[in-house]
Design a protein around this motif. Sequence first.
Motif, short mmCIF file in Angstrom:
data_model
loop_
_atom_site.label_atom_id
_atom_site.label_comp_id
_atom_site.label_asym_id
_atom_site.label_seq_id
_atom_site.Cartn_x
_atom_site.Cartn_y
_atom_site.Cartn_z
N VAL A 93 0.83 -1.21 0.00
CA VAL A 93 0.00 0.00 0.00
C VAL A 93 0.86 1.26 0.00
O VAL A 93 0.41 2.33 -0.42
CB VAL A 93 -0.97 0.04 1.20
N TYR A 94 2.13 1.15 0.46
CA TYR A 94 2.99 2.33 0.56
C TYR A 94 3.64 2.70 -0.78
O TYR A 94 4.09 3.83 -0.95
CB TYR A 94 4.10 2.08 1.57
N GLY A 95 3.71 1.75 -1.72
CA GLY A 95 4.44 2.01 -2.94
C GLY A 95 5.93 2.17 -2.65
O GLY A 95 6.48 1.51 -1.77
N GLU A 96 6.59 3.05 -3.37
CA GLU A 96 8.03 3.27 -3.19
C GLU A 96 8.24 4.43 -2.21
O GLU A 96 8.53 5.56 -2.60
CB GLU A 96 8.69 3.54 -4.54
N ALA A 97 8.09 4.12 -0.94
CA ALA A 97 8.12 5.12 0.12
C ALA A 97 9.49 5.16 0.80
O ALA A 97 10.26 4.19 0.73
CB ALA A 97 7.04 4.80 1.15
N PRO A 98 9.82 6.28 1.47
CA PRO A 98 11.07 6.33 2.25
C PRO A 98 11.08 5.25 3.32
O PRO A 98 10.03 4.83 3.81
CB PRO A 98 11.03 7.73 2.87
N ARG A 99 12.27 4.78 3.68
CA ARG A 99 12.43 3.68 4.63
C ARG A 99 13.19 4.14 5.87
O ARG A 99 14.11 4.96 5.76
CB ARG A 99 13.17 2.52 3.95
N PRO A 100 12.83 3.61 7.06
CA PRO A 100 11.69 2.73 7.33
C PRO A 100 10.37 3.50 7.25
O PRO A 100 10.32 4.66 7.64
CB PRO A 100 11.96 2.21 8.74
N PRO A 110 1.76 10.61 0.97
CA PRO A 110 0.57 9.90 0.48
C PRO A 110 0.87 8.44 0.16
O PRO A 110 2.01 8.10 -0.18
CB PRO A 110 0.23 10.66 -0.81
N LEU A 111 -0.14 7.60 0.32
CA LEU A 111 -0.01 6.19 -0.04
C LEU A 111 -0.22 6.05 -1.53
O LEU A 111 -1.30 6.36 -2.05
CB LEU A 111 -1.03 5.35 0.73
N GLU A 112 0.81 5.58 -2.24
CA GLU A 112 0.76 5.49 -3.70
C GLU A 112 1.25 4.12 -4.16
O GLU A 112 2.40 3.97 -4.59
CB GLU A 112 1.61 6.61 -4.32
N PRO A 113 0.40 3.09 -4.06
CA PRO A 113 0.80 1.75 -4.51
C PRO A 113 1.12 1.74 -5.99
O PRO A 113 0.58 2.54 -6.76
CB PRO A 113 -0.42 0.89 -4.18
N ILE A 114 2.00 0.80 -6.40
CA ILE A 114 2.40 0.73 -7.82
C ILE A 114 1.97 -0.60 -8.45
O ILE A 114 2.41 -0.93 -9.54
CB ILE A 114 3.92 0.94 -7.98
N SER A 115 1.11 -1.35 -7.78
CA SER A 115 0.54 -2.58 -8.35
C SER A 115 -0.95 -2.60 -8.06
O SER A 115 -1.42 -1.98 -7.10
CB SER A 115 1.20 -3.83 -7.74
N GLU A 116 -1.71 -3.31 -8.90
CA GLU A 116 -3.15 -3.46 -8.65
C GLU A 116 -3.39 -4.16 -7.32
O GLU A 116 -4.38 -3.90 -6.64
CB GLU A 116 -3.82 -4.20 -9.80
N TYR A 117 -2.49 -5.09 -6.97
CA TYR A 117 -2.63 -5.78 -5.68
C TYR A 117 -2.56 -4.77 -4.53
O TYR A 117 -3.40 -4.77 -3.63
CB TYR A 117 -1.53 -6.83 -5.55
N LYS A 146 -5.52 -3.59 -1.84
CA LYS A 146 -5.35 -3.59 -0.38
C LYS A 146 -5.68 -2.21 0.20
O LYS A 146 -6.33 -2.11 1.25
CB LYS A 146 -3.92 -4.00 -0.01
N LEU A 147 -5.22 -1.17 -0.46
CA LEU A 147 -5.50 0.19 0.02
C LEU A 147 -6.99 0.50 -0.05
O LEU A 147 -7.55 1.10 0.88
CB LEU A 147 -4.70 1.20 -0.80
N ALA A 148 -7.65 0.08 -1.13
CA ALA A 148 -9.09 0.29 -1.24
C ALA A 148 -9.85 -0.47 -0.16
O ALA A 148 -10.82 0.03 0.43
CB ALA A 148 -9.58 -0.13 -2.62
N GLU A 149 -9.40 -1.69 0.12
CA GLU A 149 -10.03 -2.48 1.18
C GLU A 149 -9.84 -1.82 2.54
O GLU A 149 -10.74 -1.81 3.38
CB GLU A 149 -9.46 -3.90 1.17
N GLU A 150 -8.65 -1.27 2.77
CA GLU A 150 -8.44 -0.52 4.01
C GLU A 150 -9.42 0.64 4.12
O GLU A 150 -9.92 0.96 5.20
CB GLU A 150 -7.00 0.01 4.08
N GLY A 151 -9.71 1.29 2.96
CA GLY A 151 -10.68 2.37 2.96
C GLY A 151 -12.06 1.90 3.39
O GLY A 151 -12.75 2.57 4.17
#
Length: 315
Positions: free
Chosen positions: A121-128, A135-142, A146-151
């Motif tokens: 759900v985080y996409g390519e976010a800073p670590r950790p 913003p949460l920016e996933p890069i796969s439909e999966y 998951k992010l939509a389900e969290e919504g």
Amino acid sequence: MELTDKRLLVTGGAGLIGTALTRRLVADNEVRVVDDLSNGIRDAVPEAATFVDGDLTDPDVVADVLTSDLDAVFHLAADKYVDADRPREQFEVNEAMTYNVLERMDEVGVDNVLFTSSSTVYGEAPRPTPEDYAPLEPISEYGAAKLAEEGLLSVYANTRGFTVWNVRFANIVGPRYGAGVVPDFVYKLRENPDSLTILGDGRQEKSYMYLADCIDAMCHVVEHTDGGMNTYNLGTRTTTSVTRIADIVSDEMGLDPEYEYTGGDRGWDGDVPKMRLSIEKLSALGWEPSYASDETIRQGVRDLLDSPENEPHLR
């Protein structure tokens, strides 16, 4: 919520994490499992649990298994392939299952649910990456699913009074699992001990969590938080690169193969090349992992090598 003397439903309970969770829960609770066996194995479900073979995209199946006598639902059922061949179908299936489960829970008055989300759900976010990163920016439909389900879960927590335990996983490794980089390398080296093809440049680096730690952390979150939307990362404080995984697998198998890289900074479209979740929030709740990421990989390799080659494996 204390996980003792409860009536619980585990969706996706015939998969890798679902069977391990069910084994943990049946010791002190009455557990019902529903799974369509697309990612799981019926014989892996503990005999003490009641098993239903069913597809949660069918509202009638959901109505049959999700009844008013339940105390909580552990919702693990999902199409789990991050690089799915039919991403739209995967998105729609995962959304439908979660919406069906939540609607039925509201209908029968069951208001406690644990949902297994994902680091994707985080996409390519800073670590950790902490839970409140935006913003949460996933890069796969999966990850998008998951992010939509969290919504959806947030809606039910904030408007229907649900208690939601939303856990975002790192990569989980455990006995009898058949998907992921570790089994991929083991199977490849069994076929050709002299050469190993590695997707990407081998510098992809992620956090790997051992299955037993994952189950323990899930139960800890349920037993130590309550009310509203409770989101926790589950992972380790360390990471392991793909080349390091190849080294560990080769070492455990007593091999010294040549590595061949396909190139690029990731294994496939939608693959997040580097991931480490912050677990400070989980740590503040009083829980720490037993295995670091490298130790998780090594134990996972040993588990696979110790299992019979013809034994069915879980995803």
